[in-house]
Design a protein around this motif. Structure first.
Motif, PDB file in Angstrom:
ATOM      1  N   ALA A  93      -5.324   8.078   3.014  1.00  0.00           N
ATOM      2  CA  ALA A  93      -4.198   7.743   2.331  1.00  0.00           C
ATOM      3  C   ALA A  93      -4.290   6.888   1.086  1.00  0.00           C
ATOM      4  CB  ALA A  93      -3.337   6.712   3.324  1.00  0.00           C
ATOM      5  N   PHE A 105      -0.305   2.160  -1.450  1.00  0.00           N
ATOM      6  CA  PHE A 105      -0.351   2.479  -0.062  1.00  0.00           C
ATOM      7  C   PHE A 105       0.525   1.490   0.707  1.00  0.00           C
ATOM      8  CE2 PHE A 105      -2.378   2.235   4.041  1.00  0.00           C
ATOM      9  CZ  PHE A 105      -1.742   3.414   4.810  1.00  0.00           C
ATOM     10  N   ARG A 139      -6.324   5.884   7.271  1.00  0.00           N
ATOM     11  CA  ARG A 139      -6.251   4.834   5.809  1.00  0.00           C
ATOM     12  C   ARG A 139      -7.049   5.201   4.871  1.00  0.00           C
ATOM     13  NH1 ARG A 139      -4.322  -0.663   5.505  1.00  0.00           N
ATOM     14  NH2 ARG A 139      -4.789  -1.278   3.391  1.00  0.00           N
ATOM     15  N   PRO A 168       1.294   0.412   4.348  1.00  0.00           N
ATOM     16  CA  PRO A 168       1.160   0.660   5.712  1.00  0.00           C
ATOM     17  C   PRO A 168       2.641   0.400   6.457  1.00  0.00           C
ATOM     18  CG  PRO A 168      -0.257  -1.081   4.988  1.00  0.00           C
ATOM     19  CD  PRO A 168       0.698  -0.577   3.883  1.00  0.00           C
ATOM     20  N   LYS A 169       3.137   1.158   7.438  1.00  0.00           N
ATOM     21  CA  LYS A 169       4.298   1.173   7.984  1.00  0.00           C
ATOM     22  C   LYS A 169       4.587  -0.281   8.650  1.00  0.00           C
ATOM     23  CE  LYS A 169       2.515   2.821  12.616  1.00  0.00           C
ATOM     24  NZ  LYS A 169       2.585   4.055  13.484  1.00  0.00           N
ATOM     25  N   ASP A 179       3.409   5.638   8.076  1.00  0.00           N
ATOM     26  CA  ASP A 179       2.873   5.103   6.868  1.00  0.00           C
ATOM     27  C   ASP A 179       3.389   5.849   5.471  1.00  0.00           C
ATOM     28  OD1 ASP A 179       1.075   3.211   8.026  1.00  0.00           O
ATOM     29  OD2 ASP A 179      -0.273   4.602   8.399  1.00  0.00           O
ATOM     30  N   GLN A 180       3.361   5.012   4.513  1.00  0.00           N
ATOM     31  CA  GLN A 180       3.910   5.714   3.355  1.00  0.00           C
ATOM     32  C   GLN A 180       3.164   5.421   2.135  1.00  0.00           C
ATOM     33  OE1 GLN A 180       8.435   5.278   2.929  1.00  0.00           O
ATOM     34  NE2 GLN A 180       8.288   3.980   4.869  1.00  0.00           N
TER      35      GLN A 180
END
Lengths: 295, 226
Positions: free
Chosen positions: A73, A91, A70, A93-94, A119-120
């Motif tokens: 990311a 960010f 994280r 999270p999936k 995660d994207q």
């Protein structure tokens, strides 16, 4: 000084009253021309603003490697924000993306299945034309998962980008053309007024009136006509906007991006100022011809 | 003093209105310029108010070359000269007193000044009782009187009248001529262009005859014999 101002003003008002039909024609012409200009102008501003708002809705979704922490990311998100052409990066999270996706109508049945999403990072652009360059830079980042495709929304970007360019060019040209038309119409009307009163101009000149004394009543006349036309156009536009607004409110989605148009009072004030400027310019040009000393 | 020094005026298209005119007019004189249509009478007058310019030669007014006055300063010259145009030129939608008041206001006089001056001038030309009439309600002679009054409203030292009796019957023409002589007797220089020789012959004044833009005679009270 006050006496001279009073003379110019009283002459202008007397002429406006006396040439009632000509005055009405000038104000109507000015109002129609400025209505077109104001209508096209405000439509251009609203559409342009809507399209700009729309482009922020077009997001690029960058998939991250499953091993990305994280903190990594979030660091990547900060780096993306610094890329030229990026408006914002967040960010995603999936779990949050999956929840949002399955909460859409008709997607509820997928809720029980395993979350296949990575995660994207959601990237919003401030300049759609720089989208490809932004994507190329993101692809160089180690956290990006090259096995997955970046959802780059290229068809939407291209479409909105084209529309913005089109509106900017065509709307701009149309506004300039309508302003020129308004100017020409007002000029012609004031010019006809001046021609109708060329005897008065010649007499004033022969009596020893200075050029400014002759010119000012006509300029004031032009300003008054322009202002009245601008006010009429503004009120007409306001009425039209209110009517169209009331008729279309129900059809517009509440989720549609908001278009920041021009405020009504600003628009009316703007049209009055434009009318006054057009009036003084056209009156000045038309009266100049009759102020040659040979006359 | 007015002096035309070898003045020629050629209009566009090559029309020669004046051809080497030499003429001297002293302050306080009454001069009548006679001649057929197209002889250059009006042009002679227009030169003095810069309504046209000399192609060659000089027009001097009180030792000042009027041809050198810039278009922006022409109004200062015109305020010193009363001009009665050929077509009278009263504003049809203004009453008689408004026509006079307008002439004062246009030259920068205050309302207070015109309240004093307008009745005075109207009385002088015998039109006080017609103050509220519109030009269309006046006879030709009355209209001409108002045009003269308007030219006098700013107390000029010189009065130019272009065909002031052109459309009038002989009796009214005499009246107008008499009025101009009366103005001259009060000290104003009067320069009048006319082709009304019968009326001129009734008065003793300096008569300058023009033909094809040239001065062909300049004499005292000889009009009746021409």
């Amino acid at each position: 000084m006050i006496d001279r101002i009073e003379f110019a003003l009283s002459e202008a008002l007397t002429a406006l009253r006396r040439n009632g039909m000509m005055t009405a024609a000038a104000i109507t012409t000015c109002a129609i021309a400025l209505f077109l200009f104001g209508g096209l102008g405000s439509a251009y501003v609203s559409l342009s603003s809507y399209l700009h708002a729309l482009q922020y809705e077009i997001a690029i979704m960058v998939p991250l490697k499953p091993t990305t922490l994280r903190s990594e990311a979030e660091a990547m998100t900060r780096r993306i924000r610094e890329i030229d052409g990026v408006q914002d990066a967040r960010f995603a999270p999936k779990e949050a993306v999956w929840k949002e996706w399955t909460s859409q109508p008709g997607m509820e049945k997928w809720r029980t299945t395993a979350n296949p999403l990575p995660d994207q990072i959601k990237v919003l652009l401030k300049d759609l034309n720089k989208g490809n360059a932004v994507i190329e830079k993101i692809k160089q980042m180690p956290e990006y998962d090259p096995k997955r495709r970046i959802r780059d929304a290229s068809p939407e970007r291209e479409r909105v980008g084209f529309l913005i360019g089109f509106v900017r060019l065509f709307g701009g040209l149309l506004s300039v053309a309508s302003l020129l038309t308004a100017g020409t119409l007002i000029f012609n009307t004031v010019y006809l007024t001046v021609i109708a009163r060329r005897q008065q101009i010649q007499i004033m000149s022969l009596l020893g009136a200075s050029r400014s004394t002759i010119r000012w009543p006509f300029l004031l006349e032009g300003v008054i006509q322009g202002c009245a036309g601008g006010l009429a156009a503004g009120l007409l536009l306001w009425g039209c906007a209110a009517y169209i607004g009331s008729r279309t409110r129900d059809f517009l989605s509440s989720n549609a991006p908001s278009a920041a148009g021009i405020g009504t009072s600003t628009l009316i004030l703007f049209l009055i100022v434009v009318g006054a400027l057009l009036g003084i310019l056209s009156a000045g040009l038309s009266v100049r011809k009759h102020l040659r000393y040979e006359g | 003093m007015i002096e035309y020094q070898n003045v020629s005026v050629v209009y566009r298209g090559g029309i020669r209105a004046l051809d080497g005119v030499n003429l001297s007019i002293q302050s306080g004189e009454f001069v009548v310029v006679v001649g057929p249509s197209g002889s250059g009478k009006s042009t002679l007058l227009k030169l003095l108010i810069c309504a046209c310019r000399a192609t060659s030669g000089r027009v001097m007014l009180n030792d000042r070359n009027v041809g050198m006055i810039s278009p922006e300063r022409v109004h200062t010259l015109r305020r010193q000269i009363g001009f009665v145009p050929q077509d009278i030129g009263l504003l049809p939608d203004k009453k008689v007193w408004e026509n006079l008041a307008y002439a004062m206001r246009a030259t920068g006089h205050s309302k207070r000044e015109l309240r004093e001056r307008v009745p005075e001038v109207m009385d002088r030309i015998g039109m006080l009782d017609r103050a509220n009439a519109y030009p269309r309600q006046l006879s030709g002679g009355e209209q001409q009187r108002v045009a003269i009054a308007r030219a006098l409203i700013n107390s000029p030292r010189m009065l130019l009248a272009d065909e002031p009796t052109g459309h009038l019957d002989p009796e009214t023409s005499k009246e107008i001529f008499g009025l101009l002589q009366q103005i001259n007797s009060r000290g104003a220089t009067v320069l009048m262009a006319t082709h009304d020789l019968p009326t001129v012959s009734n008065f003793r004044c300096r008569v300058v005859a023009l033909d094809s833009g040239r001065v062909v005679s300049d004499s005292m009270g000889l009009a009746a014999n021409d």
